[in-house]
Design an enzyme around this catalytic site. Structure first.
Site, PDB file in Angstrom:
ATOM      1  CD1 TRP A  80      -3.007   1.339   0.650  1.00  0.00           C
ATOM      2  CD2 TRP A  80      -1.601   2.402   2.006  1.00  0.00           C
ATOM      3  NE1 TRP A  80      -3.545   2.582   0.926  1.00  0.00           N
ATOM      4  CE2 TRP A  80      -2.700   3.254   1.755  1.00  0.00           C
ATOM      5  CE3 TRP A  80      -0.583   2.865   2.838  1.00  0.00           C
ATOM      6  CZ2 TRP A  80      -2.801   4.516   2.319  1.00  0.00           C
ATOM      7  CZ3 TRP A  80      -0.693   4.122   3.394  1.00  0.00           C
ATOM      8  CH2 TRP A  80      -1.797   4.932   3.129  1.00  0.00           C
ATOM      9  CG  HIS A  81       3.236   2.520   3.247  1.00  0.00           C
ATOM     10  ND1 HIS A  81       2.592   1.569   4.011  1.00  0.00           N
ATOM     11  CD2 HIS A  81       3.137   3.684   3.946  1.00  0.00           C
ATOM     12  CE1 HIS A  81       2.143   2.123   5.124  1.00  0.00           C
ATOM     13  NE2 HIS A  81       2.450   3.398   5.112  1.00  0.00           N
ATOM     14  N   GLY A  82       3.918   1.601  -1.322  1.00  0.00           N
ATOM     15  CA  GLY A  82       4.680   1.838  -2.548  1.00  0.00           C
ATOM     16  C   GLY A  82       4.930   0.569  -3.329  1.00  0.00           C
ATOM     17  CE1 TYR A 128       3.707   7.834   6.372  1.00  0.00           C
ATOM     18  CE2 TYR A 128       1.561   7.139   5.594  1.00  0.00           C
ATOM     19  CZ  TYR A 128       2.749   6.861   6.237  1.00  0.00           C
ATOM     20  OH  TYR A 128       2.962   5.609   6.731  1.00  0.00           O
TER      21      TYR A 128
END
Length: 480
Positions: A323-325, A477
């Site tokens: 989800w973050h990258g 973020y």
């Protein structure tokens, strides 16, 4: 237009508050229209194409919601479960189009003549959060906990500007009743909202952005293979650790504070995570709304603690990393924490408690710092090089003259951050407030209100001065 910008702080927000007060005495539906209009304007300032994409996805998801809420749909060929899976798949594919396709662009280059629409594109700001918010809404409709309440309400819920870009992740079960009761907030809520917003701005401008040059200088030098000492590497890692905390928690404070100004109460997102005594506790305190989402919608449906707990945890943390990258370091980052959490589960909380608290806190902080290093370096070779510097396997020894200069320049700020990441400031504020209101005297309350006002005014003034010359304006973020 960002939260930490002059147009937002001194034009957009004051005008909206003024219009809100003027409109509040009339039909509450007008407040919804005003908030929706402000949210759409805020979204358009981030990018008109991104806003249209978000609205289009909102309409599609709302149509899915109508079908899921239809009592007669279970008799159709595609049951409610199949319809939900189709909706989830569509959202995930659209999200992957922006999050993961750029990383696969080289491999997909040979197919560009056939699939030109799949050309890499940047992830719109806040899109990942919007997708999770809408998925939670769809699941709520599927579970009969909520019902669709109109496309205008749905658009407002999805685009509401305080939390649209980087959370906190809200759920319709929490927001629906609040959207039904829009009104001018009480003076206490307004004061608390403004104070929290100013505090968040100060975290961002005075702490996070001040740490950014030190962290970037060390990490960029390490990425280029320049000789660094072990102490410099740790100084950069520690600077980034505090930078990402004060940057993200500062944004969350601003979002929660803005919500309070307009009468909303958003969920808490950070609870002093750097005071944790274990990684398990850390993830109960860091980005709480995201952790709650994965717990409620992935971990528990997979079986939670009842069956295949370690496998369920591995899936959750792999998804958290993805989800973050799209880079492999994010997957590695997620699995890194999975291994530590699995080890803590195996050891057991009772055994961990036998370790002195100070050692548990220091050990947890060291593991968190190493985790943020994995999080930062998208190039695995550079990541290994930096770990070599951290453990003295590479570089120019433990310390050098440059290290001393860096330490003198940054040590006072790091000490302020270390204290600010604990409960000390909050405890001092509570102690002062308790002394002022002791005995219920009106004069003490006035003193407390005046001191609080002056404190907030000083923070706002210093943050505004910092904003004038800031080169690190965007929140970290936003890229997630």
């Amino acid at each position: 237009m960002l939260f930490a910008s002059f147009p937002f702080l001194f034009l957009f927000l004051p005008i909206l508050v003024w219009l809100w007060k003027l409109t509040a005495g009339e039909d509450k539906a007008r407040l919804s229209v005003l908030l929706l209009g402000a949210s759409l304007l805020f979204g358009a300032c981030q990018g008109l194409e991104a806003l249209l994409l978000l609205l289009g996805l909102t309409v599609v998801n709302y149509l899915f919601g109508l079908l899921l809420a239809d009592e007669g749909h279970r008799r159709r060929r595609l049951g409610r479960r199949g319809l939900l899976l189709l909706a989830v798949l569509l959202n995930v594919l659209v999200w992957c189009r922006f999050r993961h396709l750029p990383a696969l662009s080289a491999w997909l280059a040979q197919w560009q003549d056939i699939l030109p629409v799949l050309a890499p594109a940047a992830m719109p700001a806040g899109f990942s959060f919007a997708v999770l918010i809408q998925l939670a809404w769809l699941l709520g409709v599927y579970q009969r906990r909520i019902r669709p309440e109109g496309i205008v309400r749905q658009a407002l819920f999805t685009t509401c500007f305080p939390y649209a870009l980087s959370g906190p992740l809200v759920r319709y079960e929490e927001m629906g009743p609040q959207l039904d009761a829009l009104e001018v907030p009480q003076a206490e809520d307004l004061a608390r909202g403004l104070g929290l917003m100013v505090l968040g701005l100060a975290k961002k401008m005075l702490l996070a952005d001040s740490l950014a040059p030190a962290a970037d200088a060390v990490f960029h030098a390490a990425a280029q293979g320049l000789p660094l000492s072990t102490a410099e590497a740790w100084l950069g890692a520690l600077s980034y650790t505090f930078q990402i905390y004060f940057d993200f928690s500062g944004y969350s404070d601003m979002a929660i504070g803005m919500g309070r100004i307009f009468g909303f109460k958003y969920p808490e997102n950070f609870r002093l995570p750097y005071t944790s005594r274990s990684i398990t506790e850390f993830w109960r305190r860091w980005h709480i709304s995201l952790g709650s989402f994965f717990r409620d919608y992935v971990y528990i449906p997979l079986g939670g603690k009842k069956k295949h707990q370690l496998l369920n945890m591995a899936v959750v943390w792999a998804l958290t990393g993805l989800w973050h990258g799209a880079s492999w370091n994010f997957v590695l980052w997620g699995l890194y924490f999975f291994v530590i959490l699995a080890a803590e589960k195996t050891i057991g909380e009772k055994r961990l408690r036998r370790i002195p608290t100070i050692l548990r806190r220091v050990g947890t902080m060291l593991l968190v710092i190493l985790g943020w290093n994995i999080f930062y370096f998208t190039d695995l070779t550079q990541l290994l090089q930096h770990f070599g510097l951290l453990f003295g396997l590479l570089g120019a020894g433990f310390s050098n003259a440059q290290t001393g200069i860096q330490l003198v320049n940054n040590l006072p700020l790091l000490l302020v951050c270390a204290i600010g990441a604990t409960s000390v400031p909050q405890n001092l504020g509570n102690l002062f407030g308790g002394v002022c209101v002791q005995g219920g005297k009106r004069s003490g309350q006035i003193v407390y209100a005046c001191v609080t006002f002056v404190f907030d005014a000083v923070l706002l003034a210093l943050s505004t001065i910092a904003l004038v010359g800031s080169t690190y304006n965007a929140f970290l973020y936003f890229r997630f």
